[in-house]
Each structure stands twice: as C-alpha cells, then as structure tokens.
Design a protein around this motif. Structure first.
Motif, mmCIF file in Angstrom:
data_model
loop_
_atom_site.group_PDB
_atom_site.id
_atom_site.type_symbol
_atom_site.label_atom_id
_atom_site.label_comp_id
_atom_site.label_asym_id
_atom_site.label_seq_id
_atom_site.Cartn_x
_atom_site.Cartn_y
_atom_site.Cartn_z
ATOM 1 N N LEU A 1 0.873 -1.167 0.000
ATOM 2 C CA LEU A 1 0.000 0.000 0.000
ATOM 3 C C LEU A 1 0.913 1.220 0.000
ATOM 4 O O LEU A 1 1.581 1.488 0.988
ATOM 5 N N LEU A 2 0.957 1.932 -1.107
ATOM 6 C CA LEU A 2 1.965 2.976 -1.311
ATOM 7 C C LEU A 2 1.392 4.385 -1.195
ATOM 8 O O LEU A 2 0.371 4.697 -1.818
ATOM 9 N N ASP A 3 2.074 5.221 -0.420
ATOM 10 C CA ASP A 3 1.767 6.646 -0.347
ATOM 11 C C ASP A 3 2.535 7.304 -1.496
ATOM 12 O O ASP A 3 3.722 7.611 -1.388
ATOM 13 N N CYS A 4 1.859 7.475 -2.610
ATOM 14 C CA CYS A 4 2.526 7.919 -3.837
ATOM 15 C C CYS A 4 2.960 9.380 -3.786
ATOM 16 O O CYS A 4 3.955 9.733 -4.430
ATOM 17 N N ASN A 5 2.263 10.220 -3.054
ATOM 18 C CA ASN A 5 2.729 11.597 -2.929
ATOM 19 C C ASN A 5 4.058 11.635 -2.190
ATOM 20 O O ASN A 5 4.958 12.378 -2.566
ATOM 21 N N PHE A 6 4.192 10.819 -1.161
ATOM 22 C CA PHE A 6 5.475 10.733 -0.457
ATOM 23 C C PHE A 6 6.574 10.268 -1.410
ATOM 24 O O PHE A 6 7.638 10.877 -1.494
ATOM 25 N N LEU A 7 6.317 9.187 -2.150
ATOM 26 C CA LEU A 7 7.325 8.666 -3.080
ATOM 27 C C LEU A 7 7.650 9.687 -4.172
ATOM 28 O O LEU A 7 8.802 9.826 -4.578
ATOM 29 N N GLY B 1 -10.951 14.742 -0.843
ATOM 30 C CA GLY B 1 -10.962 15.110 0.569
ATOM 31 C C GLY B 1 -10.057 14.274 1.451
ATOM 32 O O GLY B 1 -9.947 14.535 2.644
ATOM 33 N N LEU B 2 -9.389 13.264 0.881
ATOM 34 C CA LEU B 2 -8.541 12.385 1.683
ATOM 35 C C LEU B 2 -7.104 12.408 1.201
ATOM 36 O O LEU B 2 -6.828 12.683 0.038
ATOM 37 N N GLU B 3 -6.212 12.089 2.114
ATOM 38 C CA GLU B 3 -4.810 11.942 1.768
ATOM 39 C C GLU B 3 -4.497 10.460 1.606
ATOM 40 O O GLU B 3 -5.252 9.595 2.047
ATOM 41 N N ALA B 4 -3.366 10.193 0.994
ATOM 42 C CA ALA B 4 -2.964 8.811 0.729
ATOM 43 C C ALA B 4 -2.920 7.976 2.005
ATOM 44 O O ALA B 4 -3.381 6.829 2.010
ATOM 45 N N ASP B 5 -2.399 8.545 3.086
ATOM 46 C CA ASP B 5 -2.296 7.745 4.307
ATOM 47 C C ASP B 5 -3.670 7.434 4.912
ATOM 48 O O ASP B 5 -3.847 6.411 5.562
ATOM 49 N N PHE C 1 -1.695 1.937 -5.355
ATOM 50 C CA PHE C 1 -1.099 3.272 -5.436
ATOM 51 C C PHE C 1 -2.102 4.293 -4.895
ATOM 52 O O PHE C 1 -3.113 4.570 -5.534
ATOM 53 N N CYS C 2 -1.823 4.833 -3.723
ATOM 54 C CA CYS C 2 -2.724 5.783 -3.068
ATOM 55 C C CYS C 2 -2.160 7.197 -3.215
ATOM 56 O O CYS C 2 -0.991 7.444 -2.914
ATOM 57 N N TRP C 3 -3.007 8.119 -3.671
ATOM 58 C CA TRP C 3 -2.608 9.503 -3.926
ATOM 59 C C TRP C 3 -3.441 10.449 -3.080
ATOM 60 O O TRP C 3 -4.618 10.205 -2.827
ATOM 61 N N ASP C 4 -2.828 11.570 -2.684
ATOM 62 C CA ASP C 4 -3.553 12.631 -1.986
ATOM 63 C C ASP C 4 -4.533 13.290 -2.953
ATOM 64 O O ASP C 4 -4.247 13.413 -4.143
ATOM 65 N N SER C 5 -5.656 13.757 -2.425
ATOM 66 C CA SER C 5 -6.544 14.601 -3.229
ATOM 67 C C SER C 5 -6.047 16.047 -3.117
ATOM 68 O O SER C 5 -5.117 16.338 -2.366
ATOM 69 N N HIS D 1 -7.482 2.967 5.743
ATOM 70 C CA HIS D 1 -8.771 2.342 5.454
ATOM 71 C C HIS D 1 -8.578 0.973 4.792
ATOM 72 O O HIS D 1 -9.207 -0.012 5.190
ATOM 73 N N LEU D 2 -7.708 0.898 3.802
ATOM 74 C CA LEU D 2 -7.469 -0.363 3.105
ATOM 75 C C LEU D 2 -6.849 -1.414 4.025
ATOM 76 O O LEU D 2 -7.096 -2.607 3.867
ATOM 77 N N ALA D 3 -6.045 -0.965 4.981
ATOM 78 C CA ALA D 3 -5.410 -1.891 5.922
ATOM 79 C C ALA D 3 -6.374 -2.323 7.022
ATOM 80 O O ALA D 3 -6.036 -3.178 7.830
ATOM 81 N N GLY D 4 -7.561 -1.727 7.058
ATOM 82 C CA GLY D 4 -8.575 -2.162 8.009
ATOM 83 C C GLY D 4 -8.607 -1.408 9.314
ATOM 84 O O GLY D 4 -9.118 -1.909 10.303
#
Length: 156
Positions: A25-31, A138-142, A74-78, A147-150
């Motif tokens: 589960l990747l925080d793509c804005n960080f990367l 309205g959400l950030e990658a983290d 790949f999770c991205w910030d809005s 949420h995906l990690a439960g």
C-alpha cells in the motif's frame, strides 16, 4: 481423495502450499516528493521533465523486487484534505505559506513535479498494467492506506 493401494483405505491428498506475496500500500505523494528531491529530479526527455517519474518508478521497482511482489495499491492525496482540515484548521498552513513565497524557479519545479504526479497516476501506471490507482476527494494517501489496511478508526 485418492485410494490407498496398499490396504484399501482412503488417504487425503497432501496440502497444497501457496506462496503469498505481500500487497504494498503505497503513499505515492510521499514517493513522488522523495523523487522530486533526489538527484534524478532534473532529468528530462526532449525538454519534458521526467525526473520525478524516473525516481518514482525506480523506487517502486526496487520495492517490488526487494519484497518479492508486484501487487501494489497506489494511493494519492486529493487536492484538499478536508478530513484533516476539519480537525485541525492550521494543518499544512506552513507549507501553503512557504509555497506562495517560493522563488519563480522553484514554482516551476513544483508545477513540473505535480504534472508528473498526474501523468503517473492517469497514464503511466495504468499503461504498465497497474489498475489499483486510488485517489478520493478530501482524503490523503495515508487515510486511504489506513482504510485499506482495516483501521476501524478511519471513516471514509
């Protein structure tokens, strides 16, 4: 079930062993920002900035190879972090103030980086076969990762 030839009894088949590979589960804005501030950030092809994309893709390929997986989300910030600003109105205020005061050449680098983020998200990753590209208004990658990690504490 297979029949035992020796004594006529029934024996069960050996258990099937499945090797599971992790899902990253990747925080793509960080990367992306990490790539922006690396030595490859100034790369370009025919005048088009590509350094952030190069650094980002190098990093995900290294992560996949190191951890033995090609399963990635790949999770991205809005554009806005409504959830966090609701809880803390001063959230990221210092970054916004700094960005407004940055010199013109840095503003161009910032615009180039965000253009490359968009290109990765909307074009490069899907062409590479990655269909798990996520962004929610309205959400950030983290937040998405939690949420995906439960994590039950994250309400989406």
């Amino acid at each position: 079930m297979a029949q035992d030839r020796g004594g006529g009894g029934v024996r069960s088949a050996p258990p099937v062993r499945v090797k599971w590979s992790p899902i990253l589960l990747l925080d793509c804005n960080f990367l992306g920002h990490q790539a922006r501030h690396s030595s490859s950030a100034s790369l370009s092809h025919k005048g088009i900035p590509t350094g952030v994309m190069f650094g980002f893709l190098s990093r995900i390929l290294t992560l996949g190879r190191t951890l033995g997986t090609n399963r990635m989300v790949f999770c991205w910030d809005s554009q806005e972090s409504i959830r966090r600003q609701r809880h803390s109105p001063e959230y990221k205020l210092a970054r916004i103030t700094t960005r407004k005061a940055e010199p013109p050449e840095d503003a161009v680098k910032t615009a180039d980086a965000f253009w490359q983020f968009e290109t990765l998200r909307n074009w490069v990753l899907p062409i590479m076969g990655f269909m798990n590209v996520r962004q929610q208004e309205g959400l950030e990658a983290d937040d998405l990762i939690a949420h995906l990690a439960g994590d039950d504490l994250v309400q989406i």
